[in-house]
Design a protein around this motif. Structure first.
Motif, short mmCIF file in Angstrom:
data_model
loop_
_atom_site.label_atom_id
_atom_site.label_comp_id
_atom_site.label_asym_id
_atom_site.label_seq_id
_atom_site.Cartn_x
_atom_site.Cartn_y
_atom_site.Cartn_z
N PRO A 31 0.83 -1.20 0.00
CA PRO A 31 0.00 0.00 0.00
C PRO A 31 0.87 1.26 0.00
N ARG A 32 0.27 2.37 -0.38
CA ARG A 32 1.02 3.62 -0.50
C ARG A 32 1.56 4.09 0.85
N TRP A 33 0.87 3.77 1.93
CA TRP A 33 1.30 4.25 3.24
C TRP A 33 2.48 3.46 3.79
N PHE A 34 2.81 2.36 3.15
CA PHE A 34 3.88 1.49 3.65
C PHE A 34 5.24 2.19 3.59
N ILE A 37 7.82 3.24 6.76
CA ILE A 37 9.26 2.94 6.81
C ILE A 37 10.04 4.21 7.14
N MET A 38 9.73 5.28 6.42
CA MET A 38 10.43 6.54 6.66
C MET A 38 10.16 7.07 8.06
N PHE A 65 14.28 1.72 16.77
CA PHE A 65 13.37 2.26 15.75
C PHE A 65 13.97 2.13 14.36
N VAL A 66 15.27 2.36 14.24
CA VAL A 66 15.93 2.25 12.93
C VAL A 66 15.92 0.80 12.46
N VAL A 67 16.18 -0.15 13.36
CA VAL A 67 16.18 -1.57 12.99
C VAL A 67 14.78 -2.03 12.62
N ILE A 68 13.78 -1.55 13.33
CA ILE A 68 12.40 -1.88 12.96
C ILE A 68 12.09 -1.34 11.56
N GLY A 69 12.55 -0.14 11.28
CA GLY A 69 12.38 0.43 9.94
C GLY A 69 13.03 -0.43 8.88
N LEU A 70 14.23 -0.94 9.16
CA LEU A 70 14.90 -1.83 8.20
C LEU A 70 14.13 -3.14 8.03
N GLY A 71 13.61 -3.66 9.13
CA GLY A 71 12.82 -4.90 9.04
C GLY A 71 11.56 -4.73 8.23
N VAL A 72 10.91 -3.60 8.41
CA VAL A 72 9.69 -3.32 7.64
C VAL A 72 10.04 -3.11 6.17
N THR A 78 12.22 -4.58 4.44
CA THR A 78 12.43 -5.84 3.72
C THR A 78 11.12 -6.45 3.22
N GLN A 79 10.01 -6.03 3.77
CA GLN A 79 8.70 -6.57 3.36
C GLN A 79 8.05 -5.74 2.27
#
Length: 87
Positions: free
Chosen positions: A30-33, A37-38, A75-82, A84-85
């Motif tokens: 979706p566009r909000w994804f 991440i950002m 928070f940065v690592v969660i952003g990286l994990g998201v 990847t999806q």
């Protein structure tokens, strides 16, 4: 000299395709994804910068001590994990 027996011709078998399982195409994210991440990246970076520039003197940060670094990088690592999806 004896004559060798003739071999029976092999029966023709249907050749199977290399892969019978077709890969399912994933629908686009979706566009909000991308915004999410950002947001995780920016929240993590803002948290770390606030901690470093204030020397941990912000209300609530002083009690956490060194855990502030883990929270910011979390928070940065969660952003990286998201990230990847995202497809």
């Amino acid at each position: 000299m004896p004559e060798s027996r003739r071999r029976k011709p092999k029966k023709a078998t249907a050749a199977r395709p290399a892969s019978t399982v077709t890969a399912k195409r994933r629908s686009p994210s979706p566009r909000w994804f991308g915004g999410m991440i950002m947001a995780f990246f920016l929240i993590g970076i803002a948290y770390l910068l606030t901690y470093y520039f204030s020397n941990g003197g912000v209300l609530g940060m002083e009690a956490l001590g060194g855990w502030n670094i883990l929270i910011g990088f979390g928070f940065v690592v969660i952003g990286l994990g998201v990230a990847t999806q995202w497809h």
